[in-house]
Design a protein around this motif. Structure first.
Motif, PDB file in Angstrom:
ATOM      1  N   GLY A  35       0.791  -1.112   0.088  1.00 13.64           N
ATOM      2  CA  GLY A  35       0.113   0.152   0.025  1.00 13.64           C
ATOM      3  C   GLY A  35       0.648   1.367   0.106  1.00 13.64           C
ATOM      4  N   GLU A  36       2.092   1.152   0.092  1.00 11.90           N
ATOM      5  CA  GLU A  36       2.968   2.504   0.326  1.00 11.90           C
ATOM      6  C   GLU A  36       3.740   2.586  -1.186  1.00 11.90           C
ATOM      7  OE1 GLU A  36       3.378   4.424   2.722  1.00 11.90           O
ATOM      8  OE2 GLU A  36       2.054   3.327   4.111  1.00 11.90           O
ATOM      9  N   ASP A  37       3.870   3.922  -1.699  1.00 13.47           N
ATOM     10  CA  ASP A  37       4.433   4.196  -3.032  1.00 13.47           C
ATOM     11  C   ASP A  37       5.856   3.732  -2.903  1.00 13.47           C
ATOM     12  OD1 ASP A  37       2.018   5.125  -3.629  1.00 13.47           O
ATOM     13  OD2 ASP A  37       2.433   7.337  -3.268  1.00 13.47           O
ATOM     14  N   ARG A  38       6.135   3.283  -3.930  1.00 15.86           N
ATOM     15  CA  ARG A  38       7.585   2.944  -4.118  1.00 15.86           C
ATOM     16  C   ARG A  38       8.139   3.349  -5.432  1.00 15.86           C
ATOM     17  NH1 ARG A  38       7.155   2.813   0.598  1.00 15.86           N
ATOM     18  NH2 ARG A  38       7.818   1.048   2.055  1.00 15.86           N
ATOM     19  N   THR A  39       9.363   3.723  -5.587  1.00 16.65           N
ATOM     20  CA  THR A  39      10.282   3.933  -7.016  1.00 16.65           C
ATOM     21  C   THR A  39      11.193   3.285  -7.034  1.00 16.65           C
ATOM     22  OG1 THR A  39       9.081   6.242  -7.091  1.00 16.65           O
ATOM     23  CG2 THR A  39      10.675   5.894  -8.614  1.00 16.65           C
ATOM     24  N   TYR A  40      11.303   2.327  -7.962  1.00 15.48           N
ATOM     25  CA  TYR A  40      12.592   1.287  -8.286  1.00 15.48           C
ATOM     26  C   TYR A  40      13.298   1.950  -9.591  1.00 15.48           C
ATOM     27  CZ  TYR A  40      10.271  -1.316  -4.779  1.00 15.48           C
ATOM     28  OH  TYR A  40       9.268  -1.595  -3.624  1.00 15.48           O
ATOM     29  N   ARG A  41      14.672   2.072  -9.441  1.00 20.25           N
ATOM     30  CA  ARG A  41      15.406   2.349 -10.630  1.00 20.25           C
ATOM     31  C   ARG A  41      15.758   1.026 -11.602  1.00 20.25           C
ATOM     32  NH1 ARG A  41      21.213   5.675 -10.557  1.00 20.25           N
ATOM     33  NH2 ARG A  41      19.539   7.458  -9.891  1.00 20.25           N
TER      34      ARG A  41
ATOM     35  N   PRO B  96       0.893 -14.386 -11.466  1.00 20.35           N
ATOM     36  CA  PRO B  96      -0.329 -14.445 -12.193  1.00 20.35           C
ATOM     37  C   PRO B  96      -1.487 -13.602 -11.450  1.00 20.35           C
ATOM     38  CG  PRO B  96       0.158 -16.578 -10.970  1.00 20.35           C
ATOM     39  CD  PRO B  96       1.527 -15.636 -11.026  1.00 20.35           C
ATOM     40  N   GLU B  97      -1.102 -13.190 -10.014  1.00 19.97           N
ATOM     41  CA  GLU B  97      -2.039 -12.761  -9.159  1.00 19.97           C
ATOM     42  C   GLU B  97      -2.370 -10.970  -9.594  1.00 19.97           C
ATOM     43  OE1 GLU B  97      -0.081 -15.612  -6.776  1.00 19.97           O
ATOM     44  OE2 GLU B  97       0.640 -13.879  -8.094  1.00 19.97           O
ATOM     45  N   PRO B  98      -3.558 -10.519  -9.745  1.00 20.61           N
ATOM     46  CA  PRO B  98      -3.817  -9.470 -10.221  1.00 20.61           C
ATOM     47  C   PRO B  98      -3.053  -8.190  -9.218  1.00 20.61           C
ATOM     48  CG  PRO B  98      -5.558 -10.250  -9.358  1.00 20.61           C
ATOM     49  CD  PRO B  98      -4.714 -11.303  -9.482  1.00 20.61           C
ATOM     50  N   ALA B  99      -2.461  -7.165  -9.750  1.00 20.83           N
ATOM     51  CA  ALA B  99      -2.023  -6.003  -8.921  1.00 20.83           C
ATOM     52  C   ALA B  99      -2.936  -5.289  -8.172  1.00 20.83           C
ATOM     53  CB  ALA B  99      -1.077  -5.127  -9.862  1.00 20.83           C
ATOM     54  N   GLN B 100      -2.838  -4.862  -7.212  1.00 15.68           N
ATOM     55  CA  GLN B 100      -3.665  -4.013  -6.359  1.00 15.68           C
ATOM     56  C   GLN B 100      -3.364  -2.658  -6.596  1.00 15.68           C
ATOM     57  OE1 GLN B 100      -6.303  -5.136  -4.375  1.00 15.68           O
ATOM     58  NE2 GLN B 100      -5.526  -7.098  -5.361  1.00 15.68           N
TER      59      GLN B 100
END
Length: 327
Positions: A196-202, A213-217
């Protein structure tokens, strides 16, 4: 993938005439054996491709052969060619697809416009690899297999398992909900949420990626531009950042602003120099940025930054104080 490659092979022969198997293999990024199999498949499908023997031989199409692709007008094709010259596709692992698409764009034009559009595109250069001082634009290499896995999860709306190495830490596995992909100055980023927390990945720090296979929330609709601006603001206002008061020559202002995280104040002195307060990520970032400006900038505060810059300059003076060492 093979159907796209066959179309690309036909378009290469249409636009460049006779080509050897080795040249086709290099352009399509496959083996010469694969090219020969593709030539056989095209012949079996009725495409009039033939081989010419000899030193300057190769494969060619019978004159007048036309493919059936939707037409574009001159300006539409030119816009696509210019957009295709940007390197965002390389960051997201779409370089080969972009090359194939550009061939199709040119092929879609009427015969009378094809050469003029391609010629016009050659007169425009977007984001070259070096600037006027021959400084190379910083780019990042990310394996296509990793980027493709990330891209599939983003588009399919599936959860993504990544092995990510945060700055100064070993890689760790984590599962995220991907939202979108962003490229900034040749660097690619994955915007996602985790628990539930925003994340930014390089992207360059990804050691592996696996679409689940699971749908993203995640929300059904997203404004990536707004999301990026919000995350950029949080990044600039967090961490062990350093506020620096300085003077800078006006001609170097843009270079300074381009490296700083934020500008808090700015005014012009009587001598025309700019007096500014800017924010850097940390003391090392500030020292590096001011050093690049040489005598065109002066740090006024904090004193610790002035001291580190003075010590660096002193070390260089000492190194050049005497004759060079004999070889």
């Amino acid at each position: 993938m093979r159907a796209d490659r066959l179309v690309s092979l036909v378009l290469l022969l249409r636009h460049r005439g006779r080509l050897s198997a080795a040249t086709l293999a290099r352009e399509l990024e496959v083996s010469t054996r694969t090219v020969l199999r593709d030539i056989e498949a095209l012949s079996a499908a009725g495409v009039p491709v033939y081989a010419e023997r000899g030193r300057h031989g190769g494969f060619a199409l019978l004159p007048g052969f036309q493919t059936e692709l939707t037409g574009l007008n001159h300006d539409e094709a030119l816009a696509l060619l210019v957009a295709g010259s940007r390197r965002g596709a390389q960051v997201f692992g779409l370089g080969s697809a972009l090359a194939s698409a550009m061939l199709k764009v040119v092929d879609a034009l009427p015969e009378g416009q094809r050469h003029t559009a391609a010629g016009a595109a050659q007169r425009l250069l977007i984001d070259p690899e070096t600037d006027l001082l021959s400084r190379r634009v910083a780019g990042e290499e990310v394996p296509d297999t990793i980027v493709a896995e990330v891209r599939r999860a983003v588009f399919a709306g599936h959860k993504l398992r990544i092995r990510y190495a945060a700055a100064g830490k070993p890689p760790e596995w984590r599962t995220v909900d991907p939202i979108g992909l962003v490229t900034v100055r040749e660097q690619g980023y994955l915007l996602a949420t985790r628990s539930g927390e925003d994340r930014t990945y390089r992207l360059s720090r990804l050691a592996a990626a696996e679409e689940l296979p699971e749908p993203a929330q995640r929300p059904e609709l997203v404004n990536l531009d707004r999301a990026w601006q919000e995350r950029s603001t949080r990044f600039r206002t967090g961490g062990d950042q350093l506020a620096v008061r300085l003077r800078v020559h006006p001609r170097r202002r843009e270079e300074l602003v381009g490296t700083a995280l934020a500008v808090h104040s700015e005014q012009t002195d009587a001598d025309g120099w700019l007096r500014m307060e800017v924010i850097f990520q940390d003391s090392r970032h500030a020292e590096w940025a001011l050093w690049q400006l040489a005598t065109n900038a002066e740090a006024l505060a904090p004193q610790s930054l002035r001291t580190s810059l003075r010590d660096r300059a002193t070390a260089i003076i000492t190194g050049y104080g005497g004759p060079p060492e004999a070889e």
